[in-house]
Design a protein around this motif. Structure first.
Motif, PDB file in Angstrom:
ATOM      1  N   PHE A 205      -6.232   5.541  -9.001  1.00 58.19           N
ATOM      2  CA  PHE A 205      -5.498   5.172  -7.915  1.00 58.19           C
ATOM      3  C   PHE A 205      -4.754   6.043  -7.203  1.00 58.19           C
ATOM      4  O   PHE A 205      -3.994   6.899  -7.827  1.00 58.19           O
ATOM      5  CB  PHE A 205      -4.536   4.018  -8.328  1.00 58.19           C
ATOM      6  CG  PHE A 205      -5.287   2.758  -9.140  1.00 58.19           C
ATOM      7  CD1 PHE A 205      -5.706   1.650  -8.311  1.00 58.19           C
ATOM      8  CD2 PHE A 205      -4.879   2.815 -10.534  1.00 58.19           C
ATOM      9  CE1 PHE A 205      -6.487   0.777  -9.167  1.00 58.19           C
ATOM     10  CE2 PHE A 205      -5.845   1.513 -11.113  1.00 58.19           C
ATOM     11  CZ  PHE A 205      -6.367   0.833 -10.599  1.00 58.19           C
ATOM     12  N   ASP A 214      -0.064   3.830   1.975  1.00 57.55           N
ATOM     13  CA  ASP A 214      -0.664   2.505   1.367  1.00 57.55           C
ATOM     14  C   ASP A 214      -2.220   2.389   1.821  1.00 57.55           C
ATOM     15  O   ASP A 214      -2.614   3.140   2.774  1.00 57.55           O
ATOM     16  CB  ASP A 214       0.274   1.566   1.939  1.00 57.55           C
ATOM     17  CG  ASP A 214       1.667   1.370   1.344  1.00 57.55           C
ATOM     18  OD1 ASP A 214       1.911   2.130   0.305  1.00 57.55           O
ATOM     19  OD2 ASP A 214       2.339   0.810   1.931  1.00 57.55           O
ATOM     20  N   MET A 217      -7.290   2.559  -2.773  1.00 52.98           N
ATOM     21  CA  MET A 217      -6.957   3.172  -3.880  1.00 52.98           C
ATOM     22  C   MET A 217      -7.427   4.784  -3.667  1.00 52.98           C
ATOM     23  O   MET A 217      -6.751   5.409  -4.104  1.00 52.98           O
ATOM     24  CB  MET A 217      -7.602   2.683  -5.357  1.00 52.98           C
ATOM     25  CG  MET A 217      -9.301   2.521  -5.347  1.00 52.98           C
ATOM     26  SD  MET A 217      -9.425   1.952  -6.840  1.00 52.98           S
ATOM     27  CE  MET A 217     -11.275   1.791  -6.853  1.00 52.98           C
ATOM     28  N   ARG A 246       6.234   1.129  -5.826  1.00 57.69           N
ATOM     29  CA  ARG A 246       4.696   0.762  -5.278  1.00 57.69           C
ATOM     30  C   ARG A 246       4.026  -0.199  -6.189  1.00 57.69           C
ATOM     31  O   ARG A 246       4.375  -0.675  -7.389  1.00 57.69           O
ATOM     32  CB  ARG A 246       3.687   2.024  -4.999  1.00 57.69           C
ATOM     33  CG  ARG A 246       4.636   3.295  -4.413  1.00 57.69           C
ATOM     34  CD  ARG A 246       4.740   3.326  -2.953  1.00 57.69           C
ATOM     35  NE  ARG A 246       3.518   3.214  -2.518  1.00 57.69           N
ATOM     36  CZ  ARG A 246       2.868   4.508  -2.099  1.00 57.69           C
ATOM     37  NH1 ARG A 246       3.157   5.504  -2.462  1.00 57.69           N
ATOM     38  NH2 ARG A 246       1.555   4.304  -1.206  1.00 57.69           N
ATOM     39  N   ILE A 248      -0.018  -1.802  -7.224  1.00 58.05           N
ATOM     40  CA  ILE A 248      -1.478  -1.868  -7.227  1.00 58.05           C
ATOM     41  C   ILE A 248      -1.839  -2.894  -7.620  1.00 58.05           C
ATOM     42  O   ILE A 248      -1.607  -3.818  -8.491  1.00 58.05           O
ATOM     43  CB  ILE A 248      -1.830  -1.077  -8.384  1.00 58.05           C
ATOM     44  CG1 ILE A 248      -1.167   0.757  -8.167  1.00 58.05           C
ATOM     45  CG2 ILE A 248      -3.321  -0.697  -8.233  1.00 58.05           C
ATOM     46  CD1 ILE A 248      -1.703   1.567  -8.868  1.00 58.05           C
ATOM     47  N   GLY A 253      -7.802  -3.073  -6.155  1.00 58.75           N
ATOM     48  CA  GLY A 253      -7.243  -1.627  -6.218  1.00 58.75           C
ATOM     49  C   GLY A 253      -6.351  -1.259  -5.000  1.00 58.75           C
ATOM     50  O   GLY A 253      -5.828   0.113  -4.849  1.00 58.75           O
ATOM     51  N   ASP A 254      -6.049  -2.088  -3.957  1.00 58.29           N
ATOM     52  CA  ASP A 254      -5.069  -1.579  -2.877  1.00 58.29           C
ATOM     53  C   ASP A 254      -3.886  -1.455  -3.278  1.00 58.29           C
ATOM     54  O   ASP A 254      -3.374  -2.096  -4.405  1.00 58.29           O
ATOM     55  CB  ASP A 254      -5.247  -3.011  -2.001  1.00 58.29           C
ATOM     56  CG  ASP A 254      -6.478  -3.086  -1.240  1.00 58.29           C
ATOM     57  OD1 ASP A 254      -7.520  -1.974  -1.131  1.00 58.29           O
ATOM     58  OD2 ASP A 254      -6.945  -4.122  -0.753  1.00 58.29           O
ATOM     59  N   ILE A 255      -3.161  -0.610  -2.652  1.00 59.06           N
ATOM     60  CA  ILE A 255      -1.826  -0.087  -3.136  1.00 59.06           C
ATOM     61  C   ILE A 255      -0.800  -0.338  -1.671  1.00 59.06           C
ATOM     62  O   ILE A 255      -1.158  -0.217  -0.656  1.00 59.06           O
ATOM     63  CB  ILE A 255      -1.672   1.400  -3.300  1.00 59.06           C
ATOM     64  CG1 ILE A 255      -2.672   1.520  -4.768  1.00 59.06           C
ATOM     65  CG2 ILE A 255      -0.355   1.813  -3.677  1.00 59.06           C
ATOM     66  CD1 ILE A 255      -2.984   2.901  -4.717  1.00 59.06           C
TER      67      ILE A 255
END
Length: 474
Positions: A205, A214, A217, A246, A248, A253-255
């Motif tokens: 990530f 943002d 990943m 932050r 995850i 897998g998006d942050i």
């Protein structure tokens, strides 16, 4: 003192990354920011990062020199000091003042202190503490504009090319365990790893580049992530260099950013509507319990509570002063809280500068000292809580099977255990020494240890004491 010529560097200064000892003559013709810092101080490291930013703006007219002055006994070892400073990636002259000689020559009284020298090598000002970057920028800018061109040809400052070995991990800190997955904050590589418990890396990530981005990943970016906390399909990250927390989404897998504006500051109690409008100061440790996310912020000596339901952020405890003092809420004080562990309504706090372990009642905000007496009292004694001592502990872990709190006693390179409910502090004997451990994660019968200065993660079997290196990415 404003017109005083800066004294020559004494021979007792150990230059950690220079081919030859630095002399004052090599700094003349440019403005110089001489920074007296401590490698374990969040405020010192923030100030050095500020100076690196200014160095990028004024590179042809500015020198930055850092002088490390130890607080703890273990920091007198130049190798330990260099390790900690390398962890931040500083590419500037690094001196080590183990006997506080240069510190006394300049009459320095606190970390960090930046002494500004003009192009003639005269003391032109000083800034104490990690104040706003704009104040430092303004003073440096005034001196840069006042420079008189000179035809000096000093001996160039030559940095040694040696560095840390090229390994899959670089100064790992935060650890979290969820089922068969192990999560690692690979701090020096600015990324978070998802691994199986045998060490195979499953996902990365963050791109690995420094940034505050943002998104997916592989495109998102962190800046020196440290603490981790996982709950179901969400992994929270203390993104220390970005002064943010932050999140995850483990399914995709998006942050995204929970809160943090990317700059240091203290927000006060707020309901988080716009995450990027909330300022935090070096969040380092995270813990989840009873619908709350607890955050230790080393930069302002506070512990925060974030309600995951209504998104309200409040200061649970801490006056902001650097001291070990009990009390309720803002009447209590911490000395650089770096990690937290929580269960139900009890939050345990690990303090690096205070060499202390504290307990905070999440309902009332009442703070009680379990181990530790103050920022200048440290050691390695086992025994009753009132007599036991630690040296710059950096991580905590709650044992899921017994009322024990595990402590990464980094300054002593030991793993310590505090039995809760009035019990004693003991040292867990390991088959080999640790190297600046700064992260812990507990699972039934197992402790996962971030052996930070060795760039490694270890697995400890609590029943028989077996300690194994986990070959992450090898």
């Amino acid at each position: 003192m404003d017109a005083q010529v800066a004294p020559e560097f004494p021979d007792s200064i150990e230059w950690l990354n220079l081919a030859q000892p630095l002399r004052m003559a090599q700094l003349r013709g440019k403005v110089c920011a001489l920074a007296f810092v401590n490698a374990g101080s969040a405020w010192s490291m923030q100030r050095l990062h500020d100076l690196v930013t200014l160095l990028g703006r004024h590179r042809e007219r500015l020198n930055v020199v850092a002088v490390h002055v130890p607080r703890f006994d273990h920091e007198r070892d130049p190798r330990r000091a260099l390790k900690r400073l390398r962890g931040h990636g500083f590419q500037l002259p690094l001196g080590h003042d183990p006997n506080w000689t240069l510190w006394q020559h300049y009459g320095v009284e606190a970390w960090p202190t930046v002494v500004l020298l003009d192009g003639e090598g005269r003391v032109a000002g000083r800034l104490v503490g990690d104040g706003p970057l704009r104040e430092l920028d303004a003073q440096v800018g005034d001196l840069v504009r006042a420079l008189v061109p000179q035809s000096l040809n000093p001996q160039p400052i030559e940095l040694r090319r040696s560095g840390e070995p090229e390994l899959p991990l670089r100064f790992p800190v935060g650890l979290a365990v969820s089922g068969n997955y192990l999560y690692v904050a690979d701090t020096g590589h600015n990324r978070v790893l998802e691994c199986d418990q045998g060490g195979r890396i499953l996902r990365q990530f963050g791109s690995g580049g420094v940034g505050f981005i943002d998104g997916p990943m592989e495109l998102a970016a962190f800046n020196r992530p440290r603490g981790l906390a996982v709950e179901r399909d969400l992994l929270y990250v203390a993104d220390t260099g970005n002064h943010a927390v932050r999140r995850i989404q483990l399914r995709s897998g998006d942050i995204d950013t929970v809160f943090g504006a990317g700059r240091p500051g203290t927000s006060g109690d707020v309901r988080v509507v716009d995450p990027r409008s909330v300022t935090m100061d070096s969040p380092t440790g995270l813990a989840l319990a009873a619908g709350k996310l607890y955050v230790a912020t080393a930069g302002d000596n506070r512990v925060w509570s974030f309600d995951l339901g209504d998104h309200s952020l409040r200061c649970l405890a801490g006056s902001g002063r650097l001291e070990v003092a009990d009390g309720v809420g803002a009447e209590a004080s911490f000395a650089q809280p770096v990690d937290v562990a929580a269960v139900q309504q009890m939050v345990y706090v690990c303090e690096a500068a205070g060499s202390a372990i504290r307990a905070v009642n999440a309902r009332t905000g009442a703070v009680q000292t379990l181990v530790g007496r103050g920022p200048w009292e440290f050691g390695a004694e086992d025994g009753a809580r009132s007599a036991a001592s630690l040296q710059q502990p950096l991580a905590l872990g709650l044992d899921p099977e017994s009322p024990r709190l595990w402590i990464a006693d980094s300054g002593n390179d030991r793993l310590r255990v505090l039995r809760l409910g009035g019990g004693e502090v003991s040292t867990f004997e390991l088959p080999r020494p640790l190297h600046g451990p700064a992260g812990l994660a507990m699972a039934p019968g197992v402790a996962w240890i971030a052996d930070t200065d060795a760039h490694a993660v270890l697995r400890l079997d609590l029943a028989n004491g077996d300690l194994h290196h986990i070959p992450l990415g090898e």
